[in-house]
Write a protein that holds these residues in place. Structure first.
Motif, PDB file in Angstrom:
ATOM      1  N   ARG A  25       0.829  -1.204   0.000  1.00 45.80           N
ATOM      2  CA  ARG A  25       0.000   0.000   0.000  1.00 45.80           C
ATOM      3  C   ARG A  25       0.868   1.260   0.000  1.00 45.80           C
ATOM      4  O   ARG A  25       0.589   2.221  -0.724  1.00 45.80           O
ATOM      5  CB  ARG A  25      -0.913  -0.027   1.235  1.00 45.80           C
ATOM      6  N   GLN A  26       1.933   1.256   0.802  1.00 46.83           N
ATOM      7  CA  GLN A  26       2.810   2.420   0.844  1.00 46.83           C
ATOM      8  C   GLN A  26       3.502   2.642  -0.509  1.00 46.83           C
ATOM      9  O   GLN A  26       3.667   3.784  -0.948  1.00 46.83           O
ATOM     10  CB  GLN A  26       3.856   2.250   1.960  1.00 46.83           C
ATOM     11  N   LEU A  29       1.115   4.290  -2.797  1.00 48.44           N
ATOM     12  CA  LEU A  29       0.977   5.710  -2.489  1.00 48.44           C
ATOM     13  C   LEU A  29       2.130   6.510  -3.085  1.00 48.44           C
ATOM     14  O   LEU A  29       1.936   7.603  -3.623  1.00 48.44           O
ATOM     15  CB  LEU A  29       0.925   5.913  -0.973  1.00 48.44           C
ATOM     16  N   THR A  59       5.602  13.394   0.425  1.00 49.21           N
ATOM     17  CA  THR A  59       4.842  12.314   1.038  1.00 49.21           C
ATOM     18  C   THR A  59       5.497  11.991   2.375  1.00 49.21           C
ATOM     19  O   THR A  59       6.732  11.940   2.469  1.00 49.21           O
ATOM     20  CB  THR A  59       4.814  11.062   0.153  1.00 49.21           C
ATOM     21  N   PHE A  61       5.638   9.367   5.729  1.00 47.05           N
ATOM     22  CA  PHE A  61       5.290   8.126   6.415  1.00 47.05           C
ATOM     23  C   PHE A  61       5.691   8.286   7.877  1.00 47.05           C
ATOM     24  O   PHE A  61       6.846   8.567   8.173  1.00 47.05           O
ATOM     25  CB  PHE A  61       6.019   6.937   5.791  1.00 47.05           C
ATOM     26  N   ARG A 298       3.672  12.821  12.727  1.00 44.71           N
ATOM     27  CA  ARG A 298       3.042  13.464  11.578  1.00 44.71           C
ATOM     28  C   ARG A 298       3.687  14.835  11.365  1.00 44.71           C
ATOM     29  O   ARG A 298       4.004  15.530  12.309  1.00 44.71           O
ATOM     30  CB  ARG A 298       1.546  13.613  11.868  1.00 44.71           C
ATOM     31  N   ALA A 326      -6.515  11.892   5.924  1.00 47.48           N
ATOM     32  CA  ALA A 326      -6.280  10.667   5.168  1.00 47.48           C
ATOM     33  C   ALA A 326      -7.577  10.208   4.515  1.00 47.48           C
ATOM     34  O   ALA A 326      -8.660  10.341   5.071  1.00 47.48           O
ATOM     35  CB  ALA A 326      -5.736   9.575   6.075  1.00 47.48           C
ATOM     36  N   ARG A 339      -1.227  13.333   1.986  1.00 46.53           N
ATOM     37  CA  ARG A 339       0.165  12.965   1.745  1.00 46.53           C
ATOM     38  C   ARG A 339       0.831  12.462   3.027  1.00 46.53           C
ATOM     39  O   ARG A 339       2.032  12.312   3.068  1.00 46.53           O
ATOM     40  CB  ARG A 339       0.936  14.170   1.204  1.00 46.53           C
ATOM     41  N   GLN A 340       0.055  12.249   4.078  1.00 44.04           N
ATOM     42  CA  GLN A 340       0.612  11.762   5.338  1.00 44.04           C
ATOM     43  C   GLN A 340      -0.019  10.420   5.659  1.00 44.04           C
ATOM     44  O   GLN A 340      -1.248  10.288   5.671  1.00 44.04           O
ATOM     45  CB  GLN A 340       0.338  12.759   6.469  1.00 44.04           C
ATOM     46  N   HIS A 341       0.813   9.424   5.943  1.00 42.98           N
ATOM     47  CA  HIS A 341       0.323   8.063   6.083  1.00 42.98           C
ATOM     48  C   HIS A 341       0.974   7.389   7.287  1.00 42.98           C
ATOM     49  O   HIS A 341       2.194   7.457   7.473  1.00 42.98           O
ATOM     50  CB  HIS A 341       0.607   7.264   4.809  1.00 42.98           C
ATOM     51  N   SER A 347      -3.554   2.211   8.719  1.00 44.17           N
ATOM     52  CA  SER A 347      -4.062   3.528   8.349  1.00 44.17           C
ATOM     53  C   SER A 347      -5.554   3.406   8.053  1.00 44.17           C
ATOM     54  O   SER A 347      -6.067   2.288   7.870  1.00 44.17           O
ATOM     55  CB  SER A 347      -3.326   4.057   7.117  1.00 44.17           C
ATOM     56  N   ASP A 350      -6.007   1.312   5.107  1.00 44.02           N
ATOM     57  CA  ASP A 350      -5.757  -0.104   5.372  1.00 44.02           C
ATOM     58  C   ASP A 350      -6.932  -0.744   6.113  1.00 44.02           C
ATOM     59  O   ASP A 350      -7.302  -1.893   5.855  1.00 44.02           O
ATOM     60  CB  ASP A 350      -4.475  -0.276   6.173  1.00 44.02           C
TER      61      ASP A 350
END
Length: 887
Positions: A25-26, A29, A59, A61, A298, A326, A339-341, A347, A350
């Motif tokens: 998933r990441q 992204l 982005t 993470f 974050r 998100a 853009r923050q995960h 998440s 997810d």
């Protein structure tokens, strides 16, 4: 086991898959964001020199330590490399034929990487990928190096600091080639190639003369300013603008899109954010480069006002992707998006995917979208909560009813049962106590629980339901889902708490926070604000009418004049529809006082009036509300209302009485009654800021040296008492006074003022520095245009009392130029501004500047300290001296 339970839960067969979430998933992204980035920079409207367009080239993470963020960053770096290998489960990216240059930079303290080496690491990577110099950037970097590292070859530094790699020799060679290229293009045969400073000056001259060959080498609009700037670390942080420009002009066969991966970002995001400010500047100035940031926290760049003054670019307008919440799917092309995960716990995306895949029928999810949304929100990303929600779905479905979203707005007792089952009675006690706190340490958790030893708190902190941030004030955080469930559900255990138990624990927590703040040898601003935020929430949510230490902390908060946001987070429990509490009133009071830096003063007066009208505040806090309402009225030009409020506070004899006496002295000065103001100033002492008041009295008389001496003493007093806000205020006023008499010194004083204001939230003081800059530049062409912009800013802020000062600065400018018509118009505006009372003497000073007579007027004459003529002579002398300097 989970699949078999689902299979045997109903006679109606459906698919029950064991959902699994990994780092695919990441990767998706990242690839989606890069594809959008490529479309953005390929747009003909994209301009790498545009400094105002919002940035969406980041982005982030984030997640707790040890969840694999660094591994993810290394995998992304390898997958983007030309010869890199993607993990087998990662799909191929959507683009084709693009050449990326991934550069992973470890910012951890253990890596020992400073900002200078970050810039070198980026340039080193480009040295190998592009294989050619970047003349403007390399010349600027070479000039910086010669000044900051005299006598130290770059090659040796690269080797010594571990930046060597494959391109250790390429960078110095390319930098030397860049210097030689400029020398050759400008035909400077007499200039030694290593003399970067001489070459830079020659290039600046050529650019100013618009020579075509110079513009071909370094045609970026800001090249001249960067090459002329003092080559220090601050200037170095702006040089990437040149690099971005030169990257955008590479020929197609050399073109490359850098992807900079900044790992362990939390190690540079400290209170002062010095390194973070420099790195953020790099991100902003390189819009054609994509940045992937990994850290524990974050990234708050898009979060409105919290970092204003600490970073150059903040808020949702600047960073729309960092401010957006998100979303359950990747952002659509051209639409920005989150853009923050979160890495670690699932998440929201997810969670949605897990629930959609977990139970399905004919390929369609059984759990409806609205139910999935509720489950996701309640889970806080905790996989256990998702499993329990799936079990609840099956249970309801087995009863013959179709589950709805409302069935999942629910705190699972089973979640608590599973959580509590492994804990000892003391650990359960500490767990419940900790759920009252946003964050905690061992001492705070133990005292809130009412236990004599920390052993249970220590054991609990080692459990996976508690995360740790060792750099935070209080390092431990209870998982959000567990915390919410504890506060909202009956855990059905024998030792469960009653409402009285919760209330008593909240009171213990409030007392413990206050003791922690008071007992710390050097509590500092961060601890004060953190204690206030937690303490205010506890008092508000649990109706603790005894404010205890909160009143003292509120006064400590206002003493420094820094004004961080204080509104505590929303309650985790059910909404309270009851009447307001003392804590509610205190929250609103402090919020109104802090927010006045960003709201019109009319709004401040209304909010403080509403708080006072509730009658909830005790006397000491009512005095605070009255004082700041009086200050806001003064800023609005309502001098009578301000005087009445200040007098009430002064007569009360409370903590703010000295400040109110100062306010009365300032109001006497505003009315032109200088003898009364002087008599009051001499009685104020440090608490009344008497030295600053004296400075405010001396400079209108043209007594600049006496004013400067008073402001210097005020600044020294503030430094002695450790009051950062007052120190900045004194320095701003000092810069204003100096600007009338000594423009050269004013440069230094203004630079210091801006340095002292960095990290503070003082809108009015910042405006004073802008007005001081106008005075310093009196007689230069752009003063009038800048004054027009300041008028708008003053009007928006509701700082009516600053308008006469701004017009006085304009009068000085016109007097220096000998522009009598403009001066006369400014005097007329000053008369209009003083018609409602206050600052009438500014019009007199403006006439003194132009050596013009005073007109007859109905208002009482100004009561100068030493008579009108000496004041006239001094102001005329200041204007004459400035004319001499300008000629």
């Amino acid at each position: 086991m989970g699949d078999l339970r689902a299979l045997f839960s109903s006679n109606d067969p459906f698919d029950a898959d064991e959902a699994f979430t990994n780092r695919q998933r990441q990767w998706e992204l990242v690839t989606s964001a890069l594809a959008e980035h490529l479309r953005h920079i390929a747009d003909p409207a994209f301009d790498v020199e545009d400094l105002e367009a919002p940035r969406d080239n980041v982005t982030v993470f984030h997640g707790v330590g040890g969840v694999g963020k660094s591994t993810l960053m290394r995998k992304i770096e390898a997958a983007l490399a030309c010869d890199g290998q993607r993990p087998v489960q990662w799909g191929a990216p959507a683009w084709a034929g693009e050449r990326f240059l991934p550069v992973r930079i470890d910012l951890s303290r253990s890596a020992g990487l400073d900002f200078e080496r970050v810039v070198l690491a980026i340039r080193l990577a480009l040295a190998g990928a592009v294989g050619r110099p970047f003349p403007a950037f390399d010349l600027a970097l070479r000039r910086y190096w010669d000044v900051v590292h005299p006598g130290e070859p770059l090659e040796e530094y690269v080797r010594r600091t571990g930046l060597a790699g494959r391109f250790a020799q390429a960078l110095p060679q390319q930098m030397q080639a860049a210097v030689g290229e400029v020398v050759g293009a400008l035909e400077l045969p007499g200039v030694v190639g290593a003399a970067a400073g001489q070459v830079a000056k020659a290039l600046v001259r050529a650019l100013r003369e618009r020579r075509e060959r110079a513009r071909a080498l370094a045609g970026c609009a800001r090249t001249v300013a960067l090459l002329e700037a003092e080559p220090d670390l601050e200037a170095l942080s702006f040089y990437p603008h040149l690099l971005a420009w030169e990257l955008s002009r590479l020929p197609a066969k050399k073109a490359v899109v850098p992807v900079i991966l900044l790992d362990t970002f939390e190690d540079i995001a400290d209170r002062h954010r010095d390194v973070e400010r420099l790195l953020q500047r790099v991100v902003w100035l390189m819009p054609g480069t994509y940045f992937v940031i990994g850290g524990r926290n974050r990234l708050p760049w898009g979060d409105g006002e919290a970092l204003q003054g600490q970073l150059d670019y903040t808020g949702p307008t600047a960073w729309p992707g960092l401010a957006a919440p998100a979303t359950p799917s990747a952002p659509a092309a051209g639409q920005g998006g989150a853009r923050q995960h979160l890495v670690g716990d699932f998440s929201p995306a997810d969670c949605e995917g897990y629930l959609a895949r977990r139970l399905s029928h004919d390929g369609r999810p059984l759990i409806a979208p609205d139910a999935r949304a509720v489950i996701t929100g309640r889970s806080h990303g905790l996989p256990l909560h998702l499993d329990l929600a799936v079990g609840r779905f099956l249970e309801i479905r087995r009863s013959g009813r179709t589950p709805t979203a409302g069935d999942f707005d629910f705190a699972f007792p089973a979640l608590l049962a599973r959580t509590l089952s492994d804990l000892t009675p003391d650990e359960r006690h500490v767990l419940r106590a900790s759920s009252l706190l946003d964050a905690f340490d061992l001492e705070l958790a133990t005292r809130t629980a009412g236990l004599p030893q920390q052993a249970a708190a220590r054991r609990l902190a080692e459990r996976p339901i508690v995360t740790e941030d060792p750099y935070a004030i209080w390092p431990y955080h209870l998982h959000g889902a567990i915390r919410s469930a504890l506060r909202a559900a009956d855990d059905h255990t024998d030792d469960r708490w009653t409402p009285a138990d919760w209330h008593q624990a909240a009171a213990r927590a409030l007392t413990a926070l206050g003791d922690q703040w008071r007992s710390t040898l050097a509590p500092g601003r961060i601890l004060l604000v953190a204690c206030l935020r937690q303490g205010l929430r506890l008092a508000r949510d649990h109706r603790l009418d005894d404010l205890a230490w909160l009143t003292e902390a509120a006064y400590a908060y206002i003493d420094d004049s820094i004004w961080e946001p204080l509104a505590p987070p929303a309650s985790d429990g059910p909404a309270d529809d009851g009447p307001g509490t003392v804590a509610d009133a205190l929250v609103e009071l402090l919020t109104a006082v802090a927010r006045r830096q960003h709201e019109h003063r009319e709004r401040t007066v209304a909010r403080l009036t509403a708080v006072l009208d509730t009658g909830l505040l005790p006397h000491e806090l009512s005095e605070m509300a009255e004082y700041y309402r009086a200050k806001a009225n003064r800023d609005l030009g309502r001098n009578d209302a301000s005087r009445h409020g200040m007098q009430r506070v002064a007569d009360s004899g409370g903590r703010l009485a000295p400040r109110a006496c100062r306010g009365l002295a300032q109001l006497a000065r505003i009315d032109g009654d200088f003898p009364t103001a002087m008599a009051a100033a001499r009685t104020l002492g440090w608490e009344g800021r008497h030295q600053r008041v004296l400075g405010d009295l001396w400079w209108p008389h043209g007594e600049i040296q006496r004013a400067v001496a008073a402001y210097e003493a005020a600044r020294a007093d503030a430094e002695h008492h450790g009051v950062a806000g007052e120190r900045a205020i004194a320095q701003a006023h000092l810069a204003l006074a100096v600007a009338f008499a000594d423009p050269a010194r004013a440069d230094d004083e203004l630079a210091l003022a801006h340095q002292l204001l960095d990290g503070l939230d003082q809108r009015a003081t910042t405006l004073i520095t802008h007005i001081a800059a106008l005075v310093r530049d009196a007689g230069t062409p752009d003063v009038t245009d800048r004054a027009h912009l300041l008028r708008t800013e003053i009007t928006v802020a509701g700082l009516t009392s600053f308008q006469p000062l701004l017009e006085l600065a304009c009068a000085f400018h016109h007097a220096v130029l000998g522009a009598h018509q403009d001066l006369t118009a400014t005097v007329a505006r000053l008369h209009e501004l003083s018609a409602g009372g206050g600052y009438a003497y500014y019009a007199d000073i403006a006439l003194f500047m132009g050596n013009l007579p005073l007109p007859p007027r109905p208002t009482p004459p100004v009561r100068w300290l030493d008579g009108e003529q000496p004041v006239r002579d001094r102001w005329r002398a200041l204007v004459t001296a400035r004319r001499g300097e300008s000629s």
